[in-house]
Write a protein that holds these residues in place. Structure first.
Motif, PDB file in Angstrom:
ATOM      1  N   LEU A 214      11.424   6.507 -11.000  1.00  0.00           N
ATOM      2  CA  LEU A 214      10.433   6.661  -9.950  1.00  0.00           C
ATOM      3  C   LEU A 214       9.340   5.612 -10.139  1.00  0.00           C
ATOM      4  CD1 LEU A 214       9.811  10.512  -9.604  1.00  0.00           C
ATOM      5  CD2 LEU A 214      11.134   9.019  -8.100  1.00  0.00           C
ATOM      6  N   PRO A 215       8.782   5.076  -9.051  1.00  0.00           N
ATOM      7  CA  PRO A 215       7.699   4.093  -9.190  1.00  0.00           C
ATOM      8  C   PRO A 215       6.563   4.579 -10.081  1.00  0.00           C
ATOM      9  CG  PRO A 215       8.480   4.134  -6.925  1.00  0.00           C
ATOM     10  CD  PRO A 215       9.181   5.249  -7.632  1.00  0.00           C
ATOM     11  N   ARG A 216       6.177   5.844  -9.945  1.00  0.00           N
ATOM     12  CA  ARG A 216       5.082   6.388 -10.758  1.00  0.00           C
ATOM     13  C   ARG A 216       5.434   6.375 -12.244  1.00  0.00           C
ATOM     14  NH1 ARG A 216       0.994  10.439  -9.634  1.00  0.00           N
ATOM     15  NH2 ARG A 216       0.276  11.408 -11.549  1.00  0.00           N
ATOM     16  N   ASP A 217       6.651   6.813 -12.578  1.00  0.00           N
ATOM     17  CA  ASP A 217       7.053   6.893 -13.978  1.00  0.00           C
ATOM     18  C   ASP A 217       7.123   5.511 -14.618  1.00  0.00           C
ATOM     19  OD1 ASP A 217       7.201   9.600 -13.607  1.00  0.00           O
ATOM     20  OD2 ASP A 217       9.392   9.656 -13.414  1.00  0.00           O
TER      21      ASP A 217
ATOM     22  N   ALA B 275       8.529  -7.702  -3.369  1.00  0.00           N
ATOM     23  CA  ALA B 275       9.900  -8.111  -3.681  1.00  0.00           C
ATOM     24  C   ALA B 275      10.430  -7.325  -4.864  1.00  0.00           C
ATOM     25  CB  ALA B 275       9.945  -9.613  -3.987  1.00  0.00           C
ATOM     26  N   VAL B 276       9.508  -6.873  -5.714  1.00  0.00           N
ATOM     27  CA  VAL B 276       9.864  -6.059  -6.884  1.00  0.00           C
ATOM     28  C   VAL B 276       8.957  -4.838  -6.910  1.00  0.00           C
ATOM     29  CG1 VAL B 276       9.864  -5.968  -9.406  1.00  0.00           C
ATOM     30  CG2 VAL B 276      10.635  -8.040  -8.246  1.00  0.00           C
ATOM     31  N   LEU B 277       9.566  -3.675  -7.095  1.00  0.00           N
ATOM     32  CA  LEU B 277       8.814  -2.431  -7.210  1.00  0.00           C
ATOM     33  C   LEU B 277       8.908  -1.890  -8.625  1.00  0.00           C
ATOM     34  CD1 LEU B 277      10.140  -0.514  -4.070  1.00  0.00           C
ATOM     35  CD2 LEU B 277       8.211  -2.074  -4.202  1.00  0.00           C
ATOM     36  N   PRO B 278       7.874  -1.186  -9.106  1.00  0.00           N
ATOM     37  CA  PRO B 278       8.027  -0.480 -10.376  1.00  0.00           C
ATOM     38  C   PRO B 278       9.215   0.479 -10.289  1.00  0.00           C
ATOM     39  CG  PRO B 278       5.744  -0.446  -9.641  1.00  0.00           C
ATOM     40  CD  PRO B 278       6.552  -0.974  -8.508  1.00  0.00           C
TER      41      PRO B 278
ATOM     42  N   SER C 205       0.825  -1.207   0.000  1.00  0.00           N
ATOM     43  CA  SER C 205       0.000   0.000   0.000  1.00  0.00           C
ATOM     44  C   SER C 205       0.860   1.258   0.000  1.00  0.00           C
ATOM     45  CB  SER C 205      -0.940   0.005   1.213  1.00  0.00           C
ATOM     46  OG  SER C 205      -0.204  -0.085   2.420  1.00  0.00           O
ATOM     47  N   VAL C 206       2.036   1.192   0.631  1.00  0.00           N
ATOM     48  CA  VAL C 206       2.955   2.327   0.608  1.00  0.00           C
ATOM     49  C   VAL C 206       3.466   2.550  -0.820  1.00  0.00           C
ATOM     50  CG1 VAL C 206       5.198   3.161   1.436  1.00  0.00           C
ATOM     51  CG2 VAL C 206       3.621   2.032   3.021  1.00  0.00           C
ATOM     52  N   VAL C 207       3.800   1.470  -1.501  1.00  0.00           N
ATOM     53  CA  VAL C 207       4.274   1.581  -2.882  1.00  0.00           C
ATOM     54  C   VAL C 207       3.160   2.115  -3.768  1.00  0.00           C
ATOM     55  CG1 VAL C 207       5.306   0.334  -4.810  1.00  0.00           C
ATOM     56  CG2 VAL C 207       5.894  -0.295  -2.456  1.00  0.00           C
TER      57      VAL C 207
ATOM     58  N   GLU D 272       9.131  10.761  -4.386  1.00  0.00           N
ATOM     59  CA  GLU D 272      10.389  10.056  -4.645  1.00  0.00           C
ATOM     60  C   GLU D 272      10.822   9.323  -3.388  1.00  0.00           C
ATOM     61  OE1 GLU D 272      15.099  10.966  -5.641  1.00  0.00           O
ATOM     62  OE2 GLU D 272      13.596  12.527  -6.018  1.00  0.00           O
ATOM     63  N   PRO D 273      10.859   7.981  -3.421  1.00  0.00           N
ATOM     64  CA  PRO D 273      11.260   7.257  -2.211  1.00  0.00           C
ATOM     65  C   PRO D 273      12.772   7.267  -2.029  1.00  0.00           C
ATOM     66  CG  PRO D 273      10.842   5.704  -3.980  1.00  0.00           C
ATOM     67  CD  PRO D 273      10.516   7.070  -4.530  1.00  0.00           C
ATOM     68  N   VAL D 274      13.198   7.434  -0.799  1.00  0.00           N
ATOM     69  CA  VAL D 274      14.588   7.181  -0.415  1.00  0.00           C
ATOM     70  C   VAL D 274      14.534   5.949   0.470  1.00  0.00           C
ATOM     71  CG1 VAL D 274      16.611   8.024   0.807  1.00  0.00           C
ATOM     72  CG2 VAL D 274      15.215   9.620  -0.545  1.00  0.00           C
ATOM     73  N   TRP D 275      14.971   4.825  -0.070  1.00  0.00           N
ATOM     74  CA  TRP D 275      14.803   3.554   0.634  1.00  0.00           C
ATOM     75  C   TRP D 275      15.835   3.410   1.751  1.00  0.00           C
ATOM     76  CZ3 TRP D 275      10.269   1.939  -0.144  1.00  0.00           C
ATOM     77  CH2 TRP D 275       9.666   2.016  -1.392  1.00  0.00           C
ATOM     78  N   VAL D 276      15.332   3.027   2.910  1.00  0.00           N
ATOM     79  CA  VAL D 276      16.179   2.766   4.069  1.00  0.00           C
ATOM     80  C   VAL D 276      16.150   1.265   4.312  1.00  0.00           C
ATOM     81  CG1 VAL D 276      16.608   3.290   6.498  1.00  0.00           C
ATOM     82  CG2 VAL D 276      15.584   5.030   4.995  1.00  0.00           C
ATOM     83  N   GLU D 277      17.313   0.666   4.322  1.00  0.00           N
ATOM     84  CA  GLU D 277      17.401  -0.793   4.373  1.00  0.00           C
ATOM     85  C   GLU D 277      16.955  -1.359   5.722  1.00  0.00           C
ATOM     86  OE1 GLU D 277      18.269  -3.219   1.965  1.00  0.00           O
ATOM     87  OE2 GLU D 277      17.651  -1.425   0.886  1.00  0.00           O
TER      88      GLU D 277
END
Length: 492
Positions: free
Chosen positions: A413-416, A448-451, A119-121, A130-135
């Protein structure tokens, strides 16, 4: 101001609605069950239809002068020490999107733990954030992710000082918890808000032996699914707000953008009743659930081939900061069967539905709704599973990558990536291409996979082998996962 938690405004308004015998010439069209199909009424019962009335112009008047919903939300906020509470009948999937949209906008940055729910994605795709992913913190031995540390958020802010805030998931569906107080302090030193996806933590405010909950830890917005660990109906969610970093009217406006104009009074009633139940009896009920979970954990640990993950397994240097014992997570590595196969066997042969399953674990969620009879049935079924396990082997082998191989570079970006030009290619040829769809093992629903991510062979092998072993991938465009949707090369 004194608060009367014996009151339940939504439920009381429903009682009054029925007492007055109101006759509606408005939706819903079933007209208090009279028009519903008889076979549906026989299955659901008329109580469902009798509680299904319009929120305004039914439960309350046309101008909502009775403040029924507002009073219920104020009581919920008081029960959990929030400044404001908003009810949602579209699940926490909507609530977390509203929270994100209230903190960041298109092309603005938001720090997000990469173990976030799908849902966050979806919120990223809709908003253009723009997400900045934190591991996450990875347990390489158990192949399990725990929430990111405060130090990782600190370092991410140092690299991205223009980020508008942060989002962390705690607790995880496995019960692992972050140090929310420390993460909130990292955010507040920069005067930006912290959003906590606490979908699995509705129970946390109501017993001192449970991990600290988000509002008490200083978070600004907290999203909670009352239907998961509480007594609400499915899709019943609330999001809470405190402090002045996010204006309440802005959060409400963002929520209105996404939410339905036809909210379910049934779900409102479930939320209202849960608050009253917990405010009056929460400590007693949660204390009983904790005792029951401790007994079940000890008994399951005695079953050959099963190990119940506990605080010592989940917490420590490089692992989680705290632990919720009510999700009883059972490692089946000693049985030699996958969690997928074990969960299927329990459902088919013992009529037991488990909470989650993965390549080596199953999870049994214990709540205040359980008792020794229900946990006794669980224990008997698990013992039967242990006896049946030799006949369930061999389990198809899953190729689970090392943590470093699970993370893929974000190319777009996920949206693009999601809305841009795309094509389907064979999974065997997709390495190096940019994904244009989400691929989400479910449960627990962490993609496991994001756009926008550049696909790698280890992740593709993991998903292909997982599907063959029984993993559920409900959101892929090709149900057999022989092809995957990727961005065209011209658009990369």
């Amino acid at each position: 101001m004194s608060v009367d938690h014996t009151s339940a405004p939504v439920l009381e308004a429903l009682v009054d609605h029925h007492r007055q015998g109101r006759l509606a010439f408005s939706p819903p069209g079933h007209k208090q069950a009279r028009g519903a199909d008889p076979e549906v009424r026989a299955v659901l019962g008329d109580a469902v239809f009798l509680g299904d009335v319009l929120a305004s112009g039914g439960l309350d008047d046309r101008l909502t002068r009775g403040r029924v919903l507002e009073r219920a939300e104020e009581l919920m906020a008081a029960a959990v020490h929030a400044d404001h509470t908003f009810f949602s009948t579209c699940g926490s999937s909507l609530s977390v999107k509203a929270a994100m949209l209230a903190v960041a906008g298109p092309h603005e940055k938001l720090l997000i733990g990469r173990d976030a729910h799908k849902s966050v994605v979806s919120g990223l795709i809709l908003s253009g954030i723009e997400p900045v992913w934190v591991e996450p913190r990875w347990d390489t031995e158990r192949h399990l992710a725990h929430p990111p540390s405060a130090e990782k958020f600190e370092k991410a802010f140092e690299v991205h000082p223009d980020a508008k805030g942060a989002l962390v998931t705690s607790p995880t569906p496995y019960g692992a918890c972050a140090d929310l107080r420390a993460i909130a302090e990292v955010c507040h030193r920069r005067s930006v808000p912290l959003i906590v996806d606490e979908a699995w933590g509705a129970h946390l405010p109501f017993h001192p032996d449970l991990p600290s909950w988000a509002m008490d830890a200083g978070a600004d917005i907290c999203v909670t699914s009352i239907h998961k660990m509480g007594s609400g109906l499915e899709q019943g969610s609330v999001f809470h707000l405190q402090g002045d970093l996010v204006p309440a009217e802005l959060l409400k406006m963002r929520s209105d953008l996404l939410s339905t104009t036809s909210p379910s009074v049934l779900l409102y009633a479930g939320l209202d009743g849960w608050r009253r139940q917990m405010a009056l009896h929460g400590r007693e009920l949660m204390g009983g659930a904790l005792e029951l979970a401790a007994e079940a954990r000890a008994a399951i640990e005695q079953i050959d081939g099963m190990h119940v993950d506990d605080r010592d397994d989940f917490c420590g240097p490089g692992l989680a900061d705290d632990f919720d014992p009510l999700p009883v997570v059972i490692d089946l590595d000693g049985l030699g069967v996958s969690g997928f196969r074990a969960a299927d066997w329990l459902r088919e042969h013992r009529a037991i539905d488990m909470h989650l399953s993965d390549h080596r674990r199953i999870g049994a969620q214990i709540t205040h709704g359980d008792d020794r009879e229900t946990t006794g049935e669980l224990l008997a079924a698990l013992k039967d599973l242990a006896h049946a396990a030799p006949g369930l082997r061999p389990t198809p082998r899953m190729e689970v990558p090392a943590p470093a191989e699970l993370r893929m570079a974000q190319g777009l970006l996920p949206r693009d990536a999601f809305f841009g030009p795309a094509e389907h290619v064979p999974v065997a040829e997709a390495g190096g291409r940019v994904a244009a769809e989400m691929v989400t093992p479910y449960p627990p629903g962490i993609p496991a996979v994001l756009p926008g991510e550049r696909l790698t062979e280890p992740v593709l092998r993991y998903l292909r082998s997982g599907l063959e072993a029984g993993m559920n991938l409900p959101d892929v465009t090709d149900p057999e996962f022989r092809t995957i949707r990727v961005v065209t090369r011209e658009a990369e």
